[in-house]
Write a protein that holds these residues in place. Structure first.
Motif, PDB file in Angstrom:
ATOM      1  N   ALA A  20     -58.847 -44.692  37.466  1.00  0.00           N
ATOM      2  CA  ALA A  20     -59.676 -44.162  36.505  1.00  0.00           C
ATOM      3  C   ALA A  20     -58.934 -43.480  35.403  1.00  0.00           C
ATOM      4  O   ALA A  20     -59.831 -43.617  34.293  1.00  0.00           O
ATOM      5  N   THR A  21     -57.784 -43.078  35.480  1.00  0.00           N
ATOM      6  CA  THR A  21     -57.376 -42.414  34.248  1.00  0.00           C
ATOM      7  C   THR A  21     -56.858 -43.559  33.219  1.00  0.00           C
ATOM      8  O   THR A  21     -56.504 -43.211  32.276  1.00  0.00           O
ATOM      9  N   VAL A  22     -56.822 -44.725  33.608  1.00  0.00           N
ATOM     10  CA  VAL A  22     -56.635 -45.767  32.635  1.00  0.00           C
ATOM     11  C   VAL A  22     -57.832 -46.567  32.221  1.00  0.00           C
ATOM     12  O   VAL A  22     -58.183 -46.905  30.948  1.00  0.00           O
ATOM     13  N   ASP A  23     -58.539 -46.712  33.463  1.00  0.00           N
ATOM     14  CA  ASP A  23     -59.813 -47.226  33.021  1.00  0.00           C
ATOM     15  C   ASP A  23     -60.788 -46.451  32.195  1.00  0.00           C
ATOM     16  O   ASP A  23     -61.349 -47.191  30.997  1.00  0.00           O
ATOM     17  N   ILE A  24     -61.044 -45.294  31.992  1.00  0.00           N
ATOM     18  CA  ILE A  24     -61.778 -44.499  31.069  1.00  0.00           C
ATOM     19  C   ILE A  24     -61.441 -44.620  29.798  1.00  0.00           C
ATOM     20  O   ILE A  24     -62.366 -44.883  28.943  1.00  0.00           O
ATOM     21  N   SER A  34     -67.813 -44.645  30.718  1.00  0.00           N
ATOM     22  CA  SER A  34     -67.520 -44.780  32.009  1.00  0.00           C
ATOM     23  C   SER A  34     -68.260 -43.849  32.896  1.00  0.00           C
ATOM     24  O   SER A  34     -68.482 -42.591  32.389  1.00  0.00           O
ATOM     25  N   CYS A  35     -69.049 -44.080  34.114  1.00  0.00           N
ATOM     26  CA  CYS A  35     -69.369 -43.143  34.983  1.00  0.00           C
ATOM     27  C   CYS A  35     -68.670 -43.316  36.353  1.00  0.00           C
ATOM     28  O   CYS A  35     -68.659 -44.544  37.022  1.00  0.00           O
ATOM     29  N   LEU A  36     -67.863 -42.275  36.564  1.00  0.00           N
ATOM     30  CA  LEU A  36     -67.013 -42.339  37.653  1.00  0.00           C
ATOM     31  C   LEU A  36     -67.647 -41.954  39.093  1.00  0.00           C
ATOM     32  O   LEU A  36     -68.309 -40.904  39.143  1.00  0.00           O
ATOM     33  N   ALA A  37     -67.510 -42.819  39.986  1.00  0.00           N
ATOM     34  CA  ALA A  37     -67.974 -42.383  41.414  1.00  0.00           C
ATOM     35  C   ALA A  37     -66.593 -42.481  42.135  1.00  0.00           C
ATOM     36  O   ALA A  37     -65.991 -43.788  42.790  1.00  0.00           O
ATOM     37  N   PRO A  38     -66.134 -41.435  42.292  1.00  0.00           N
ATOM     38  CA  PRO A  38     -64.539 -41.620  43.056  1.00  0.00           C
ATOM     39  C   PRO A  38     -64.456 -41.963  44.438  1.00  0.00           C
ATOM     40  O   PRO A  38     -65.469 -41.375  45.278  1.00  0.00           O
TER      41      PRO A  38
END
Length: 272
Positions: A20-24, A34-38
């Motif tokens: 996520a820290t590169v995706d966003i 971006s909508c993160l569902a971890p």
């Protein structure tokens, strides 16, 4: 106009520039929300000698239920690292609960002919089910062979018949688009593109720098974002490959340890 919106089903890792820290930031640079569902929360990725990890599976359903109650919708869905069979099941349910025409599954399962220590036969079987819901998958050679139950061959790029057989087996799982990433051939590294009804295509680049942690995540984020924006798959793969190469060069100049991934912050402007 409506801004594009990508649901991200992956882990959040604080240090190490991956998932996520590169995706966003990459998706933000491509003007996509971006909508993160971890799936899990880690202090650093597992390549570090010490790290903390909290499996988010027990809380995932309640987290997503709140999205459903708010009637949230998404332009696309991207899945990344799954740390357990339960997480794969949750991702499967999520894709069915939030219908969309773009689902990219990056089956982060292994590399160099071996599964990661976190993977087992049950998870491999469930990942095949998850792939069946996708519109595009981005496995490396190891992951492609595992998904297709095909003998691993690190030199498969040199054998046209084997590559066609592997792609045929993968396509039977469901996806109409496949990008097999990180295929090495001499001093080149390539990506093989399959689009249903079309001959295979290749995108090659010179391999000038060693790979780093999170390189595959960066590639997938650029590819997914470009595709969601309507770019052709050939151009999107080329853009992702070029961005990774540019980021690798910038990172090497800064002398950053490979555990800390790609210094994408230095080159995000090259995405436009």
């Amino acid at each position: 106009m409506t801004q594009l919106r990508m649901a991200l089903l992956t882990d959040f890792t604080g240090i190490g520039r991956c998932s996520a820290t590169v995706d966003i930031p990459i998706l933000a640079s491509l003007k996509i929300e971006s909508c993160l569902a971890p799936t899990a929360i880690l202090s650093a990725h597992t390549g570090f000698s010490t790290y903390y990890m909290q499996d988010f599976s027990p809380y995932f359903s309640s987290y997503v239920k709140a999205w459903q109650e708010n009637h949230e919708t998404f332009s696309g869905i991207m899945t990344g690292f799954m740390g357990s069979a339960t997480q794969i099941d949750l991702a499967y349910d999520f894709i069915q609960a939030f219908p969309t025409s773009f689902v990219m599954v990056d089956p982060v399962m292994g590399d160099n002919g071996k599964l990661y220590d976190t993977y087992n036969p049950v998870m491999c079987k469930k990942m095949r089910s998850l792939v069946s819901l996708s519109t595009i998958i981005t496995p490396n050679v190891t992951e492609a062979c595992v998904l297709a139950a095909y003998p691993y061959d690190p030199f498969i790029a040199s054998n046209k018949e084997k590559m066609n057989e592997l792609i045929t087996c993968l396509a039977k799982l469901g996806p109409n688009n496949i990008v097999i990433t990180g295929i090495e051939k001499g001093n080149a590294i390539g990506n093989c593109i399959y689009q249903k009804g079309n001959p295979l295509q290749w995108v090659w680049r010179t391999k000038e720098n060693p790979s780093r942690s999170g390189t595959g995540d960066v590639f997938s984020a650029v590819l997914g974002g470009m595709l969601l924006r309507g770019t052709t798959i050939e151009k999107a793969v080329g853009k992702a490959a070029d961005f990774v190469a540019t980021a690798l060069c910038a990172t090497d100049k800064l002398g950053i340890h490979s555990n800390y991934g790609l210094a994408i912050e230095e080159v995000l402007e090259t995405l436009w």
